[in-house]
Design an enzyme around this catalytic site. Structure first.
Site, short mmCIF file in Angstrom:
data_model
loop_
_atom_site.label_atom_id
_atom_site.label_comp_id
_atom_site.label_asym_id
_atom_site.label_seq_id
_atom_site.Cartn_x
_atom_site.Cartn_y
_atom_site.Cartn_z
N ARG A 1 0.86 -1.18 0.00
CA ARG A 1 0.00 0.00 0.00
C ARG A 1 0.89 1.23 0.00
O ARG A 1 1.92 1.28 0.67
CB ARG A 1 -0.92 0.02 1.23
CG ARG A 1 -2.12 -0.93 1.15
CD ARG A 1 -3.12 -0.42 0.12
NE ARG A 1 -4.35 -1.19 0.12
CZ ARG A 1 -4.56 -2.26 -0.63
NH1 ARG A 1 -3.61 -2.69 -1.44
NH2 ARG A 1 -5.70 -2.89 -0.58
N GLU B 1 -3.67 7.80 -5.51
CA GLU B 1 -3.78 7.13 -6.81
C GLU B 1 -5.09 7.54 -7.49
O GLU B 1 -6.14 7.44 -6.87
CB GLU B 1 -3.75 5.61 -6.63
CG GLU B 1 -2.45 5.10 -6.03
CD GLU B 1 -2.48 3.59 -5.80
OE1 GLU B 1 -3.49 2.93 -6.17
OE2 GLU B 1 -1.51 3.06 -5.25
N HIS C 1 -0.34 0.45 -9.95
CA HIS C 1 -1.09 -0.46 -9.07
C HIS C 1 -1.59 -1.66 -9.88
O HIS C 1 -2.77 -2.03 -9.84
CB HIS C 1 -2.26 0.26 -8.41
CG HIS C 1 -2.71 -0.41 -7.14
ND1 HIS C 1 -3.22 0.29 -6.07
CD2 HIS C 1 -2.70 -1.72 -6.75
CE1 HIS C 1 -3.54 -0.56 -5.09
NE2 HIS C 1 -3.23 -1.78 -5.49
#
Length: 323
Positions: A237, A266, A284
């Protein structure tokens, strides 16, 4: 009998063909909703029996309190820090996740980032794209079998990472206060304190869940302990790393490079970190393969289906888990 309504919040998908196949023998009103703000979730799921959400969809207490018919929140992923577990438990709403769908993908992706940086593949790629053809553009590269890899977090993904990296690196050390030291040793990993791991490791790969304890654990002091020449990889994370501290550490050479699949925000608002020559970034995407995407969607939908049928979910999340 009232037809249960299930709402899917996931901007990664364009249709519900996989979910419809799961619910084929169960009558449901299945909807794909757009928008990921708390207000959109509360509005779109106002009469929902279950919702399926990805990592970007917030389900705070303020949303849960407005969903009178809600019985399950199925997280289509591993982490569940976007869901207020205590508020859900107070309302007897089940929360589930999919803890094992992308273990191969994330561990492989972390290793790919790590090897790219350690072998200076990104440096050579940029140099040759600019018309250069010099082996010396990558100086300095060390033999990987002489390096120590440190794993922060040795859950399912961390264990896969250890198995894949063990034949490549000289030593593996790990920090995970929730895994017994004897289990780590049985996997060929030396259990150490967090500070010792940072000091000993040439490469640090992050695999912890996001909790109050792990938020910002890679701060200026941690980066200073890692020291010159160290490489940092994060596929867990973004909030685990203090991003400002990381940028400063790269600026002054405190560490050598970083491989990032996740960021504090993000998509990123400020892309200065991503434009650096000493950073390799991916959007991601460590979780992704075609197989893992199908498995993820099926597994999340099946948890909702089981709840509709009055059966226990396979992967319930306790409000005390990872605390």
């Amino acid at each position: 009998m009232h037809t249960p309504r299930v709402v899917v919040f996931d901007e990664r998908i364009a249709d519900l063909s996989i979910e419809r196949a799961v619910f084929d023998d169960v009558g449901v009103d299945l909807t794909l909703a757009d928008g990921i703000s708390p207000e959109r979730v509360a509005t779109e799921a106002s009469d929902a029996f279950g919702i399926i959400v990805d990592a970007n969809v917030p389900v705070p207490a303020s949303v849960i309190e407005r969903l009178d018919d809600l019985r399950i929140v199925a997280r289509s992923g591993i982490g569940f820090d976007n869901i207020d577990l205590e508020a859900a438990a107070d309302r007897n709403i089940r929360v589930t996740n999919v803890p094992d769908y992308c273990l191969e993908e994330v561990s492989t992706h972390a290793l790919a980032l790590l090897l790219t940086l350690a072998r200076k593949v990104h440096v050579y790629d940029r140099a040759t794209s600019d018309g250069r053809w010099e082996w010396s553009d990558g100086v300095r590269i060390d033999r990987l079998s002489d390096l120590t890899l440190g794993l922060v977090g040795v859950g399912n993904i961390g264990r896969r990472m250890a198995a894949k990296a063990s034949p490549i690196f000289g030593d593996l050390v790990a920090y995970d206060p929730y895994v017994p030291p004897e289990e780590l040793r049985s996997r060929g990993v030396d259990p150490v304190s967090f500070e010792t791991l940072l000091a000993r490791s040439d490469v640090v790969s992050l695999h912890p869940p996001l909790t109050d304890e792990t938020t910002g654990m890679i701060d200026a002091a941690a980066l200073e302990t890692m020291g010159e020449g160290a490489i940092l990889v994060n596929t867990s994370r973004g909030e685990v790393i203090d991003q400002d501290a990381l940028e400063s550490a790269l600026d002054d050479g405190t560490i050598a490079a970083a491989g990032l699949d996740v960021l504090e925000t993000e998509p990123p608002v400020d892309e200065s970190l991503l434009s650096r020559d000493d950073v390799v970034a991916t959007p991601h995407s460590a979780w992704y393969s075609e197989d893992s995407l199908v498995e993820l969607r099926q597994s999340a939908a099946e948890e909702v289906k089981r709840t509709i049928q009055g059966r226990e979910p396979r992967n319930p999340v306790s409000k005390n888990e990872w605390q």
